[in-house]
Design a protein around this motif. Structure first.
Motif, PDB file in Angstrom:
ATOM      1  N   LEU A 245       0.817  -1.144  -0.026  1.00  9.07           N
ATOM      2  CA  LEU A 245       0.021  -0.070  -0.206  1.00  9.07           C
ATOM      3  C   LEU A 245       0.746   1.274   0.110  1.00  9.07           C
ATOM      4  CD1 LEU A 245      -2.828  -0.859   2.656  1.00  9.07           C
ATOM      5  CD2 LEU A 245      -2.961  -0.855   0.244  1.00  9.07           C
ATOM      6  N   GLY A 246       2.189   1.184  -0.184  1.00  5.69           N
ATOM      7  CA  GLY A 246       3.203   2.312  -0.211  1.00  5.69           C
ATOM      8  C   GLY A 246       3.778   2.640   0.949  1.00  5.69           C
ATOM      9  N   GLY A 247       3.417   1.606   1.839  1.00  8.45           N
ATOM     10  CA  GLY A 247       4.103   1.816   3.248  1.00  8.45           C
ATOM     11  C   GLY A 247       5.530   1.321   3.519  1.00  8.45           C
ATOM     12  N   THR A 248       6.021   1.442   4.520  1.00  6.38           N
ATOM     13  CA  THR A 248       7.176   0.815   4.829  1.00  6.38           C
ATOM     14  C   THR A 248       7.450  -0.309   5.696  1.00  6.38           C
ATOM     15  OG1 THR A 248       7.580   2.491   6.878  1.00  6.38           O
ATOM     16  CG2 THR A 248       8.280   3.241   4.809  1.00  6.38           C
ATOM     17  N   CYS A 249       6.235  -1.002   6.165  1.00  6.16           N
ATOM     18  CA  CYS A 249       6.376  -2.084   7.030  1.00  6.16           C
ATOM     19  C   CYS A 249       6.183  -3.362   6.067  1.00  6.16           C
ATOM     20  CB  CYS A 249       5.283  -2.234   7.881  1.00  6.16           C
ATOM     21  SG  CYS A 249       5.104  -3.381   9.257  1.00  6.16           S
ATOM     22  N   THR A 250       6.854  -4.536   6.559  1.00  2.42           N
ATOM     23  CA  THR A 250       6.828  -5.839   5.802  1.00  2.42           C
ATOM     24  C   THR A 250       6.393  -6.903   6.745  1.00  2.42           C
ATOM     25  OG1 THR A 250       9.095  -6.295   6.185  1.00  2.42           O
ATOM     26  CG2 THR A 250       8.703  -5.112   4.293  1.00  2.42           C
ATOM     27  N   CYS A 251       6.628  -6.765   8.013  1.00  2.00           N
ATOM     28  CA  CYS A 251       6.305  -8.128   9.059  1.00  2.00           C
ATOM     29  C   CYS A 251       6.854  -9.261   8.643  1.00  2.00           C
ATOM     30  CB  CYS A 251       4.674  -7.943   9.374  1.00  2.00           C
ATOM     31  SG  CYS A 251       4.331  -6.372  10.245  1.00  2.00           S
ATOM     32  N   SER A 252       7.782  -9.126   8.166  1.00  2.00           N
ATOM     33  CA  SER A 252       8.570 -10.239   7.591  1.00  2.00           C
ATOM     34  C   SER A 252       8.684 -11.444   8.378  1.00  2.00           C
ATOM     35  CB  SER A 252       9.990  -9.932   6.582  1.00  2.00           C
ATOM     36  OG  SER A 252      10.804  -9.475   7.611  1.00  2.00           O
ATOM     37  N   GLU A 253       8.873 -11.040   9.621  1.00  2.00           N
ATOM     38  CA  GLU A 253       9.198 -12.365  10.538  1.00  2.00           C
ATOM     39  C   GLU A 253       8.027 -13.088  10.947  1.00  2.00           C
ATOM     40  OE1 GLU A 253       7.669  -8.998  12.974  1.00  2.00           O
ATOM     41  OE2 GLU A 253       8.649  -9.221  11.414  1.00  2.00           O
ATOM     42  N   ILE A 254       6.897 -12.915  10.257  1.00  2.00           N
ATOM     43  CA  ILE A 254       5.559 -13.668  10.746  1.00  2.00           C
ATOM     44  C   ILE A 254       4.821 -13.871   9.494  1.00  2.00           C
ATOM     45  CG2 ILE A 254       5.532 -13.126  13.115  1.00  2.00           C
ATOM     46  CD1 ILE A 254       3.408 -11.045  10.684  1.00  2.00           C
ATOM     47  N   GLY A 255       5.306 -13.600   8.352  1.00  2.00           N
ATOM     48  CA  GLY A 255       4.657 -14.039   7.047  1.00  2.00           C
ATOM     49  C   GLY A 255       3.828 -13.085   6.364  1.00  2.00           C
ATOM     50  N   GLY A 256       4.013 -11.718   6.790  1.00  2.00           N
ATOM     51  CA  GLY A 256       3.293 -10.612   6.210  1.00  2.00           C
ATOM     52  C   GLY A 256       2.636  -9.830   7.253  1.00  2.00           C
ATOM     53  N   CYS A 257       2.286  -8.540   6.777  1.00  2.00           N
ATOM     54  CA  CYS A 257       1.820  -7.580   7.725  1.00  2.00           C
ATOM     55  C   CYS A 257       0.196  -7.946   8.068  1.00  2.00           C
ATOM     56  CB  CYS A 257       1.725  -6.306   6.928  1.00  2.00           C
ATOM     57  SG  CYS A 257       3.225  -5.505   6.837  1.00  2.00           S
ATOM     58  N   LEU A 258      -0.504  -8.811   7.282  1.00  2.00           N
ATOM     59  CA  LEU A 258      -1.890  -9.466   7.582  1.00  2.00           C
ATOM     60  C   LEU A 258      -1.755 -10.338   8.397  1.00  2.00           C
ATOM     61  CD1 LEU A 258      -3.647  -8.174   4.160  1.00  2.00           C
ATOM     62  CD2 LEU A 258      -3.213  -6.789   6.037  1.00  2.00           C
ATOM     63  N   MET A 259      -0.657 -10.995   8.778  1.00  2.64           N
ATOM     64  CA  MET A 259      -0.843 -12.170   9.738  1.00  2.64           C
ATOM     65  C   MET A 259      -0.726 -11.700  11.132  1.00  2.64           C
ATOM     66  SD  MET A 259      -1.358 -14.885   7.797  1.00  2.64           S
ATOM     67  CE  MET A 259      -0.785 -15.938   9.226  1.00  2.64           C
ATOM     68  N   LYS A 260      -0.019 -10.440  11.404  1.00  2.00           N
ATOM     69  CA  LYS A 260       0.440 -10.235  12.548  1.00  2.00           C
ATOM     70  C   LYS A 260      -0.638  -9.450  13.773  1.00  2.00           C
ATOM     71  CE  LYS A 260       4.287  -7.637  14.863  1.00  2.00           C
ATOM     72  NZ  LYS A 260       5.439  -6.686  14.481  1.00  2.00           N
ATOM     73  N   ASP A 261      -1.597  -9.111  13.260  1.00  4.68           N
ATOM     74  CA  ASP A 261      -2.726  -8.135  14.089  1.00  4.68           C
ATOM     75  C   ASP A 261      -1.847  -7.236  15.019  1.00  4.68           C
ATOM     76  OD1 ASP A 261      -5.200  -7.739  14.979  1.00  4.68           O
ATOM     77  OD2 ASP A 261      -4.985  -9.176  16.592  1.00  4.68           O
ATOM     78  N   LYS A 262      -1.348  -6.320  14.242  1.00  5.87           N
ATOM     79  CA  LYS A 262      -0.257  -5.177  15.019  1.00  5.87           C
ATOM     80  C   LYS A 262      -1.192  -4.222  15.478  1.00  5.87           C
ATOM     81  CE  LYS A 262       3.155  -1.931  13.417  1.00  5.87           C
ATOM     82  NZ  LYS A 262       3.966  -1.297  12.229  1.00  5.87           N
ATOM     83  N   GLY A 263      -0.743  -3.918  16.547  1.00  3.32           N
ATOM     84  CA  GLY A 263      -1.692  -2.578  17.296  1.00  3.32           C
ATOM     85  C   GLY A 263      -1.219  -2.381  18.620  1.00  3.32           C
ATOM     86  N   PRO A 264      -1.791  -1.398  19.337  1.00  5.48           N
ATOM     87  CA  PRO A 264      -1.660  -1.125  20.608  1.00  5.48           C
ATOM     88  C   PRO A 264      -2.153  -2.476  21.667  1.00  5.48           C
ATOM     89  CG  PRO A 264      -2.357   0.959  19.593  1.00  5.48           C
ATOM     90  CD  PRO A 264      -2.408  -0.106  18.698  1.00  5.48           C
ATOM     91  N   TRP A 265      -3.276  -3.158  21.021  1.00  2.00           N
ATOM     92  CA  TRP A 265      -3.740  -4.290  21.759  1.00  2.00           C
ATOM     93  C   TRP A 265      -2.968  -5.152  22.140  1.00  2.00           C
ATOM     94  CZ3 TRP A 265      -5.359  -2.046  17.265  1.00  2.00           C
ATOM     95  CH2 TRP A 265      -5.052  -2.832  15.851  1.00  2.00           C
ATOM     96  N   THR A 266      -1.584  -5.327  21.540  1.00  2.00           N
ATOM     97  CA  THR A 266      -0.747  -6.382  21.644  1.00  2.00           C
ATOM     98  C   THR A 266       0.337  -5.749  22.626  1.00  2.00           C
ATOM     99  OG1 THR A 266       0.859  -5.764  19.770  1.00  2.00           O
ATOM    100  CG2 THR A 266      -1.226  -7.173  19.679  1.00  2.00           C
ATOM    101  N   ASN A 267       0.153  -4.670  23.173  1.00  2.00           N
ATOM    102  CA  ASN A 267       1.209  -4.068  24.060  1.00  2.00           C
ATOM    103  C   ASN A 267       1.257  -4.289  25.482  1.00  2.00           C
ATOM    104  OD1 ASN A 267       2.248  -2.113  26.047  1.00  2.00           O
ATOM    105  ND2 ASN A 267       2.786  -0.798  24.393  1.00  2.00           N
TER     106      ASN A 267
END
Length: 324
Positions: free
Chosen positions: A202-224
């Motif tokens: 989407l033109g961003g700078t994130c890859t989340c390569s360590e877990i197989g892609g950004c849409l697999m991570k559920d990244k957000g403050p809720w994981t803090n």
């Protein structure tokens, strides 16, 4: 909600409560497990990834990469809808409160991005229509006003034709939040979401390569972990209060309520309306119980004072009587 029409809002609320009971939403939120999670993610790329510039959760779907028949070979439409409901409940009960803590303000809506590259009329098959209309009905009727804005990106000419059909299923309020963009969407999208919270596609700078892609991570403050611990403390306090208030709270029981730290108290005001209203209700019950006890004490005090006055009058009467 419902154009501030009280009657319609009441009807919608009662309908929602009935649906939650009949559909077993609380049980779904607590117990439903998607065993085919990784395969569902593979055939239907979607997920939460970071927050927008105002702290709202960002939800992304790559509609053009959906392999619907492969998806439905792994999971039924009914189970997928249950999965969708479980995710909606997680957003209400975890993602929104966590984002509110992180942003230090009330967060109760999402920013959604749909990548529709490759989507056309042939994408809207009968199973696709059933899935789309089922989810849209649930979201519109039972999770209203949780969408801040929706960006549809990579919209080609084929999608534009399809969009004219899809618009018929959406209400005017929802349509006003939707932005249909072509393949030069980046600048418009960056106004709403920082590049660090966007995947590369989407033109961003994130890859989340360590877990197989950004849409697999559920990244957000809720994981803090720190935010999660604060929310768990709030939840434990809620459970304690629910148990204590089942038969009414005495003054002593009120004093037993867990006290919040300054950080927790500040974050608590950012929780959703349900939690805030329940806290107020518990305190009001304590106040009512206190008033009742004080009224009883006052009545007892007045009774004692009256008895004292009677004894005084009796004493005076005895002192004034002639001696035998």
């Amino acid at each position: 909600m419902r154009g501030f029409d009280i009657v319609k809002a009441k009807e919608a609320l009662l309908s929602m409560l009935k649906w939650r009971k009949e559909f077993g939403v609380d049980a779904i939120a607590k117990d439903f497990k998607l065993n085919e999670y990784e395969k569902v993610k593979k055939y239907y790329p979607h997920g939460f990834h970071g927050v927008d510039r105002n702290g709202r959760p960002v939800y992304i779907e790559r509609i053009g990469m959906v392999e619907l028949m492969a998806l439905l070979n792994e999971i039924s439409i009914d189970d997928f809808i249950k999965y969708h409901i479980s995710e909606q409940e997680k957003t209400l009960n975890l993602r929104f409160p966590a984002c509110s803590l992180a942003a230090k303000k009330h967060i109760a809506s999402t920013t959604t991005i749909l990548d529709v590259k490759g989507v056309g009329l042939n994408s809207f098959s009968k199973p696709a229509r059933e899935l789309f209309t089922g989810i849209q009905k649930i979201d519109s009727n039972y999770y209203p006003d949780t969408l801040n804005q929706l960006f549809i990106v990579n919209a080609g000419s084929s999608f534009v034709v399809l969009w004219k059909m899809l618009k018929a299923f959406l209400d005017a309020r929802t349509l006003s939040k939707i932005h249909v963009l072509g393949n030069k969407f980046q600048n418009r999208l960056f106004e709403a979401v920082d590049q660090s919270n966007l995947p590369e596609f989407l033109g961003g700078t994130c890859t989340c390569s360590e877990i197989g892609g950004c849409l697999m991570k559920d990244k957000g403050p809720w994981t803090n972990p720190e935010i999660s611990e604060i929310l768990k403390n709030v939840e434990r306090n809620e459970e304690y209060r629910d148990e204590s208030s089942s038969n009414g709270l005495s003054i002593g029981e009120c004093s037993g309520l867990q006290e919040f730290t300054d950080e927790e108290l500040n974050s608590f005001s950012l929780r959703n309306f349900k939690i805030v209203s329940e806290e107020v209700s518990a305190l009001e019950r304590c106040l009512d119980d206190s008033k009742t006890i004080l009224q009883d004490l006052k009545s007892k005090q007045e009774e004692i004072e009256s008895h004292i006055e009677q004894l005084k009058r009796l004493t005076i009467s005895v002192n004034k009587s002639p001696s035998d």
